[in-house]
Design an enzyme around this catalytic site. Structure first.
Site, PDB file in Angstrom:
ATOM      1  N   GLU A 146       0.824  -1.212   0.000  1.00 20.01           N
ATOM      2  CA  GLU A 146       0.000   0.000   0.000  1.00 20.01           C
ATOM      3  C   GLU A 146       0.856   1.260   0.000  1.00 20.01           C
ATOM      4  O   GLU A 146       1.904   1.303   0.631  1.00 20.01           O
ATOM      5  CB  GLU A 146      -0.913   0.009   1.233  1.00 20.01           C
ATOM      6  N   CYS A 152       3.474   8.674   0.482  1.00 17.93           N
ATOM      7  CA  CYS A 152       3.986   7.887   1.599  1.00 17.93           C
ATOM      8  C   CYS A 152       4.219   6.466   1.080  1.00 17.93           C
ATOM      9  O   CYS A 152       3.269   5.755   0.772  1.00 17.93           O
ATOM     10  CB  CYS A 152       2.951   7.918   2.718  1.00 17.93           C
ATOM     11  N   CYS A 188       6.221  -6.247   8.017  1.00 19.38           N
ATOM     12  CA  CYS A 188       7.302  -5.703   8.834  1.00 19.38           C
ATOM     13  C   CYS A 188       7.641  -6.718   9.909  1.00 19.38           C
ATOM     14  O   CYS A 188       6.766  -7.409  10.417  1.00 19.38           O
ATOM     15  CB  CYS A 188       6.862  -4.386   9.475  1.00 19.38           C
ATOM     16  N   CYS A 227       5.783  -3.731  16.409  1.00 15.98           N
ATOM     17  CA  CYS A 227       5.493  -2.695  17.404  1.00 15.98           C
ATOM     18  C   CYS A 227       4.043  -2.880  17.860  1.00 15.98           C
ATOM     19  O   CYS A 227       3.168  -3.143  17.041  1.00 15.98           O
ATOM     20  CB  CYS A 227       5.706  -1.308  16.807  1.00 15.98           C
ATOM     21  N   CYS A 261       1.134  -0.889  16.015  1.00 14.71           N
ATOM     22  CA  CYS A 261       1.141  -0.690  14.562  1.00 14.71           C
ATOM     23  C   CYS A 261       0.460  -1.846  13.826  1.00 14.71           C
ATOM     24  O   CYS A 261       0.699  -3.020  14.115  1.00 14.71           O
ATOM     25  CB  CYS A 261       2.579  -0.532  14.072  1.00 14.71           C
ATOM     26  N   GLY A 292       6.700  -1.224   6.665  1.00 17.42           N
ATOM     27  CA  GLY A 292       8.073  -1.724   6.711  1.00 17.42           C
ATOM     28  C   GLY A 292       9.060  -0.782   7.377  1.00 17.42           C
ATOM     29  O   GLY A 292       8.753   0.366   7.684  1.00 17.42           O
ATOM     30  N   SER A 346      11.278   7.330  14.963  1.00 12.57           N
ATOM     31  CA  SER A 346      10.055   7.033  15.707  1.00 12.57           C
ATOM     32  C   SER A 346      10.421   6.792  17.155  1.00 12.57           C
ATOM     33  O   SER A 346      10.875   5.714  17.513  1.00 12.57           O
ATOM     34  CB  SER A 346       9.391   5.780  15.132  1.00 12.57           C
ATOM     35  N   CYS A 350      -1.330   6.928   9.192  1.00 12.40           N
ATOM     36  CA  CYS A 350      -0.129   6.311   9.749  1.00 12.40           C
ATOM     37  C   CYS A 350      -0.483   5.021  10.478  1.00 12.40           C
ATOM     38  O   CYS A 350      -1.386   5.008  11.311  1.00 12.40           O
ATOM     39  CB  CYS A 350       0.521   7.223  10.772  1.00 12.40           C
TER      40      CYS A 350
END
Ligand code: SAH
Length: 343
Positions: free
Chosen positions: A78, A92, A99, A103, A106, A149, A204, A333
């Site tokens: 995406e 973006c 990934c 986290c 996420c 990722g 981050s 996000c």
């Protein structure tokens, strides 16, 4: 195979012609590159087709568009286009399919790691929206690696893609228009410091102390806040560039007065600045048919974020708030997690 390789045996100027056709004229099929010999165009079409298969999903206000891009191996990724009111258009992009970092807040982490994207697959995410924007008479102005990722776990291909898009003979987007967001992979920060590229770096951070950060971001056990900030300081010494620290605001997790004060202590340095992001809760994942538990987190209230921001400011820290885009199409996000295979 990358298409450039087919030019190894050609006179030098041919590669320039191809880049200009692909990135300036925005051809969608090598046949359209009439300056190239017919047999070369045919070979290019056979070995390295430039058609990009994708579906677009528009937000209600049409300012955010999510593209789901399909690759030959059946996997998909995406990419999100954000059309700002001041005419800036930011893409973006994703650097990996899935990934590996998991986290806790996420959505991408929930699908696990599938594979790295190659440089062309990253470039094609940009090219897809560049082609679209041409149809409405607009151009892209920024590319941010804030999709799916961890860019620094796919360093070579991410930098390779930036170099292709930055190339004067090709797309020619200035280095300052690229941003890489990393969870804080120290080796990546060190390598980037050595590149002669004026791109923007974002970290981050999301927590001012290791205990909490490790709960949110498991890889913090390896790359602790200390180690990351040391790498960032070296990076700033070498490049003299500002570094952004992203801080998502999660209700009752990392948004107290004490957190703000602890964060201010870490961030009170020249060329550091903090970007506060309101957390996107992942309820929308359910609508994607994922069997993922709903996120236990929710966003801090706007007034709490404002208070947090004031504390940082009063301590002399440079701080901004990020405008939210595309929640209604799960393009915001941390929401990029479509089932990653084509039906
Ligand atoms: N792996 C990279 C880039 C991908 S995510 C990184 O960690 O920086 C881009 C940004 O979105 C990161 O700051 C990430 O922590 C943040 N993010 C992830 N999930 C989010 C969510 N649900 N709400 C808001 N931001 C989120």
């Amino acid at each position: 195979m990358q298409w450039q390789e087919l030019f190894n045996a050609e006179p030098k100027y041919r590669l320039g012609q191809a880049k200009s056709a692909l990135f300036q004229d925005l051809i969608q099929n090598w046949q359209e590159a009439r300056v190239l010999p017919l047999d070369l165009r045919e070979e290019l079409n056979k070995k390295c087709p430039i058609k990009i298969s994708a579906e677009k999903i528009f937000s209600k206000d049409e300012r955010t568009i999510k593209a789901v891009i399909f690759f030959d191996d059946g996997l998909l990724v995406e990419t999100v286009l954000m059309r700002h009111k001041d005419k800036r258009n930011t893409i973006c992009v994703s650097s990996q399919i899935g990934c590996s970092l998991n986290c806790s807040f996420c959505a991408t982490g929930k699908i696990g790691f599938k594979r790295n994207l190659d440089a062309w697959e990253i470039v094609s995410q940009v090219l897809f929206f560049v082609r679209y924007l041409k149809t409405i008479g607009e151009k892209i102005t920024n590319v941010v690696f804030m999709g799916m990722g961890e860019p620094f776990l796919n360093y070579q291909n991410v930098i390779g893609a930036i170099k292709i898009l930055n190339d004067k003979e090709g797309f020619n987007l200035g280095a300052r228009h690229f941003s890489i967001s990393t969870v804080g992979i120290v080796e990546g920060i060190e390598k980037l410091a050595k590149e002669e590229l004026q791109i923007n770096l974002a970290i981050s951070l999301h927590a001012p102390a290791d205990k909490l950060r490790s709960e949110l971001i498991p890889v913090n056990k390896k790359y602790t806040i200390d180690k990351i900030l040391k790498a960032v300081d070296d990076y700033i010494k070498k490049t003299c560039r500002r570094v952004m620290f992203e801080y998502i605001m999660i209700d009752n997790i990392n948004d107290s007065k004490e957190h703000a004060k602890a964060l201010a202590k870490l961030m009170k340095k020249p060329l550091y600045f903090v970007n506060l992001i309101s957390y996107n809760s992942m309820g929308s994942l359910a609508t994607l048919g994922m069997k993922t538990p709903l996120s236990p987190f929710k966003s801090s209230s706007s007034s709490k974020i404002e208070k947090f921001k004031k504390i940082l400011e009063s301590e002399g820290v440079a701080v901004t708030r990020r405008y939210r885009f595309g929640e209604d199409i799960t393009g915001a996000c941390g929401q990029l997690a479509t089932k990653n295979r084509r039906k």
